[in-house]
Every structure is written in C-alpha cells, then in structure tokens.
Write a protein that holds these residues in place. Structure first.
Motif, PDB file in Angstrom:
ATOM      1  N   UNK A   1       0.833  -1.192   0.000  1.00 44.34           N
ATOM      2  CA  UNK A   1       0.000   0.000   0.000  1.00 44.34           C
ATOM      3  C   UNK A   1       0.871   1.246   0.000  1.00 44.34           C
ATOM      4  N   UNK A   2       1.071   1.819  -1.173  1.00 44.63           N
ATOM      5  CA  UNK A   2       1.820   3.068  -1.259  1.00 44.63           C
ATOM      6  C   UNK A   2       0.990   4.140  -1.955  1.00 44.63           C
ATOM      7  N   UNK A   3      -0.314   4.059  -1.801  1.00 44.69           N
ATOM      8  CA  UNK A   3      -1.236   4.973  -2.466  1.00 44.69           C
ATOM      9  C   UNK A   3      -0.986   6.424  -2.067  1.00 44.69           C
ATOM     10  N   UNK A   4      -0.711   6.684  -0.796  1.00 45.16           N
ATOM     11  CA  UNK A   4      -0.421   8.043  -0.343  1.00 45.16           C
ATOM     12  C   UNK A   4       0.792   8.626  -1.044  1.00 45.16           C
ATOM     13  N   UNK A   5       1.820   7.802  -1.250  1.00 43.95           N
ATOM     14  CA  UNK A   5       3.015   8.264  -1.952  1.00 43.95           C
ATOM     15  C   UNK A   5       2.692   8.609  -3.403  1.00 43.95           C
ATOM     16  N   UNK A   6       1.862   7.814  -4.037  1.00 42.53           N
ATOM     17  CA  UNK A   6       1.494   8.069  -5.428  1.00 42.53           C
ATOM     18  C   UNK A   6       0.727   9.379  -5.538  1.00 42.53           C
ATOM     19  N   UNK A   7      -0.237   9.604  -4.657  1.00 42.63           N
ATOM     20  CA  UNK A   7      -0.993  10.854  -4.685  1.00 42.63           C
ATOM     21  C   UNK A   7      -0.077  12.053  -4.446  1.00 42.63           C
ATOM     22  N   UNK A   8       0.820  11.959  -3.451  1.00 41.18           N
ATOM     23  CA  UNK A   8       1.729  13.074  -3.161  1.00 41.18           C
ATOM     24  C   UNK A   8       2.660  13.355  -4.333  1.00 41.18           C
ATOM     25  N   UNK A   9       3.076  12.321  -5.030  1.00 34.11           N
ATOM     26  CA  UNK A   9       3.984  12.492  -6.170  1.00 34.11           C
ATOM     27  C   UNK A   9       3.358  13.377  -7.249  1.00 34.11           C
ATOM     28  N   UNK A  10       2.070  13.239  -7.490  1.00 32.18           N
ATOM     29  CA  UNK A  10       1.400  13.976  -8.562  1.00 32.18           C
ATOM     30  C   UNK A  10       0.587  15.175  -8.068  1.00 32.18           C
ATOM     31  N   UNK A  11       0.629  15.458  -6.787  1.00 31.49           N
ATOM     32  CA  UNK A  11      -0.109  16.581  -6.214  1.00 31.49           C
ATOM     33  C   UNK A  11       0.647  17.880  -6.498  1.00 31.49           C
ATOM     34  N   UNK A  12       0.034  18.783  -7.259  1.00 33.48           N
ATOM     35  CA  UNK A  12       0.703  20.029  -7.655  1.00 33.48           C
ATOM     36  C   UNK A  12       0.840  21.017  -6.503  1.00 33.48           C
ATOM     37  N   UNK A  13       0.132  20.807  -5.403  1.00 35.24           N
ATOM     38  CA  UNK A  13       0.216  21.730  -4.269  1.00 35.24           C
ATOM     39  C   UNK A  13       1.337  21.374  -3.300  1.00 35.24           C
ATOM     40  N   UNK A  14       1.991  20.239  -3.500  1.00 33.77           N
ATOM     41  CA  UNK A  14       3.090  19.815  -2.627  1.00 33.77           C
ATOM     42  C   UNK A  14       4.408  20.095  -3.337  1.00 33.77           C
ATOM     43  N   UNK A  15       5.319  20.777  -2.643  1.00 32.45           N
ATOM     44  CA  UNK A  15       6.610  21.098  -3.249  1.00 32.45           C
ATOM     45  C   UNK A  15       7.657  20.042  -2.887  1.00 32.45           C
ATOM     46  N   UNK A  16       8.655  19.932  -3.747  1.00 31.33           N
ATOM     47  CA  UNK A  16       9.778  19.044  -3.473  1.00 31.33           C
ATOM     48  C   UNK A  16      10.684  19.712  -2.456  1.00 31.33           C
ATOM     49  N   UNK A  17      11.180  18.929  -1.502  1.00 27.60           N
ATOM     50  CA  UNK A  17      12.121  19.451  -0.524  1.00 27.60           C
ATOM     51  C   UNK A  17      12.884  18.300   0.115  1.00 27.60           C
ATOM     52  N   UNK A  18      14.097  18.570   0.558  1.00 25.54           N
ATOM     53  CA  UNK A  18      14.854  17.509   1.224  1.00 25.54           C
ATOM     54  C   UNK A  18      14.343  17.269   2.650  1.00 25.54           C
ATOM     55  N   UNK A  19      14.406  16.018   3.051  1.00 28.74           N
ATOM     56  CA  UNK A  19      14.105  15.619   4.419  1.00 28.74           C
ATOM     57  C   UNK A  19      15.256  14.763   4.904  1.00 28.74           C
ATOM     58  N   UNK A  20      15.363  14.605   6.204  1.00 24.13           N
ATOM     59  CA  UNK A  20      16.502  13.893   6.793  1.00 24.13           C
ATOM     60  C   UNK A  20      16.026  12.867   7.813  1.00 24.13           C
ATOM     61  N   UNK A  21      16.732  11.735   7.872  1.00 19.00           N
ATOM     62  CA  UNK A  21      16.488  10.698   8.873  1.00 19.00           C
ATOM     63  C   UNK A  21      17.828  10.179   9.381  1.00 19.00           C
ATOM     64  N   UNK A  22      17.817   9.606  10.568  1.00 18.55           N
ATOM     65  CA  UNK A  22      18.967   8.868  11.098  1.00 18.55           C
ATOM     66  C   UNK A  22      18.565   7.404  11.069  1.00 18.55           C
ATOM     67  N   UNK A  23      19.351   6.598  10.363  1.00 19.95           N
ATOM     68  CA  UNK A  23      18.964   5.200  10.165  1.00 19.95           C
ATOM     69  C   UNK A  23      19.097   4.387  11.451  1.00 19.95           C
ATOM     70  N   UNK A  24      18.216   3.412  11.558  1.00 21.92           N
ATOM     71  CA  UNK A  24      18.228   2.498  12.685  1.00 21.92           C
ATOM     72  C   UNK A  24      17.545   1.218  12.217  1.00 21.92           C
ATOM     73  N   UNK A  25      18.174   0.086  12.461  1.00 22.93           N
ATOM     74  CA  UNK A  25      17.643  -1.188  11.957  1.00 22.93           C
ATOM     75  C   UNK A  25      16.274  -1.527  12.544  1.00 22.93           C
ATOM     76  N   UNK A  26      15.912  -0.948  13.693  1.00 21.24           N
ATOM     77  CA  UNK A  26      14.607  -1.260  14.276  1.00 21.24           C
ATOM     78  C   UNK A  26      13.457  -0.712  13.430  1.00 21.24           C
ATOM     79  N   UNK A  27      13.751   0.232  12.528  1.00 16.20           N
ATOM     80  CA  UNK A  27      12.720   0.791  11.648  1.00 16.20           C
ATOM     81  C   UNK A  27      12.623   0.057  10.319  1.00 16.20           C
ATOM     82  N   UNK A  28      13.549  -0.857  10.057  1.00 14.98           N
ATOM     83  CA  UNK A  28      13.580  -1.569   8.787  1.00 14.98           C
ATOM     84  C   UNK A  28      12.858  -2.903   8.851  1.00 14.98           C
ATOM     85  N   UNK A  29      12.163  -3.233   7.779  1.00 16.68           N
ATOM     86  CA  UNK A  29      11.474  -4.510   7.650  1.00 16.68           C
ATOM     87  C   UNK A  29      11.983  -5.187   6.390  1.00 16.68           C
TER      88      UNK A  29
END
Length: 128
Positions: A35-63
């Motif tokens: 289920x990545x429907x939200x990502x697809x909608x955001x990708x084509x939404x003209x009201x959302x701008x592109x911008x960098x975001x940051x994360x610190x990786x941790x294996x507990x968040x990975x599946x």
C-alpha cells in the motif's frame, strides 16, 4: 464546442484535483509493501513542493522484504523543521546511525543519499 470545453475542464479537474483529494484522504496512512497509495498521490499533487528531508537510520525501523531489500518507516524532518512519518525502500540493510538526505515530495521519496552531519541544516541537526 461547449461539450468539448466542458470535457476539457472536467478532465483537467480530475487530473489536478484527483491527487490533491487523494493526498488529503490518505493522510496518516503508513505506506507498506502492498500500500503506497499516499506516496502516489503526493507524487502527482501540484500543491506539494519538493524538498529535502533527513532521517537517522536504525535497523529497528527496517522490515526485510521479499524477494529482497528493506522498507524503512520512521520519523523524517524536513528543512523547515517539521517532523512526519515517512516510508522508503533500500536495496539492502542501511548502516546504523547514518544520516540520510531524502529528496521528497510529501510522502513520496524520489532518491536518498548518506550525508555528513556538517551538510545538514543546523535547525534539522538539533531535531535529529
């Protein structure tokens, strides 16, 4: 001629309005492998701008995914300092405590790369 203009306006409204409405309706949904429907909608939404975001990786968040790779779901911080949940794919397990810069458009992650702490904006480093 009126039918043609009406049809053109209708199609334009669906093409532009569909992703905007879809983004609003899928807010708060966590993306999964199926289920990545939200990502697809955001990708084509003209009201959302592109911008960098940051994360610190941790294996507990990975599946681990089948047939391969990892799906990470964790808090990301954009350059304006806003924190939000984000899901992104990596072809392998990421190095622990690495800082990643993700090129995002809402919840859609186009690319990511590992960066040094010095390359991260000060207001973002304070929140990481």
């Amino acid at each position: 001629m009126k039918k043609f203009i009406f049809g053109l306006v209708l199609v334009g409204g669906i093409v532009v309005g569909g992703p905007i409405l879809g983004s609003k309706l899928t807010e708060g949904q966590v993306s999964t492998q199926n289920n990545d429907l939200g990502q697809v909608f955001d990708r084509f939404n003209v009201t959302i701008k592109k911008e960098p975001s940051y994360v610190v990786t941790n294996s507990k968040y990975g599946t681990k995914q089948e047939p391969g790779g990892y799906l990470y779901t964790q808090k990301a911080i954009n350059e304006s300092g806003k924190s939000y949940d984000l899901t992104f794919y990596a072809p392998g397990e990421l190095r622990e405590n690495a800082i990643l810069k993700l090129d995002t458009k809402g919840r859609f992650v186009e690319t990511w790369e590992e960066v040094k702490k010095e390359d991260v904006p000060k207001n973002v480093v304070d929140k990481l």
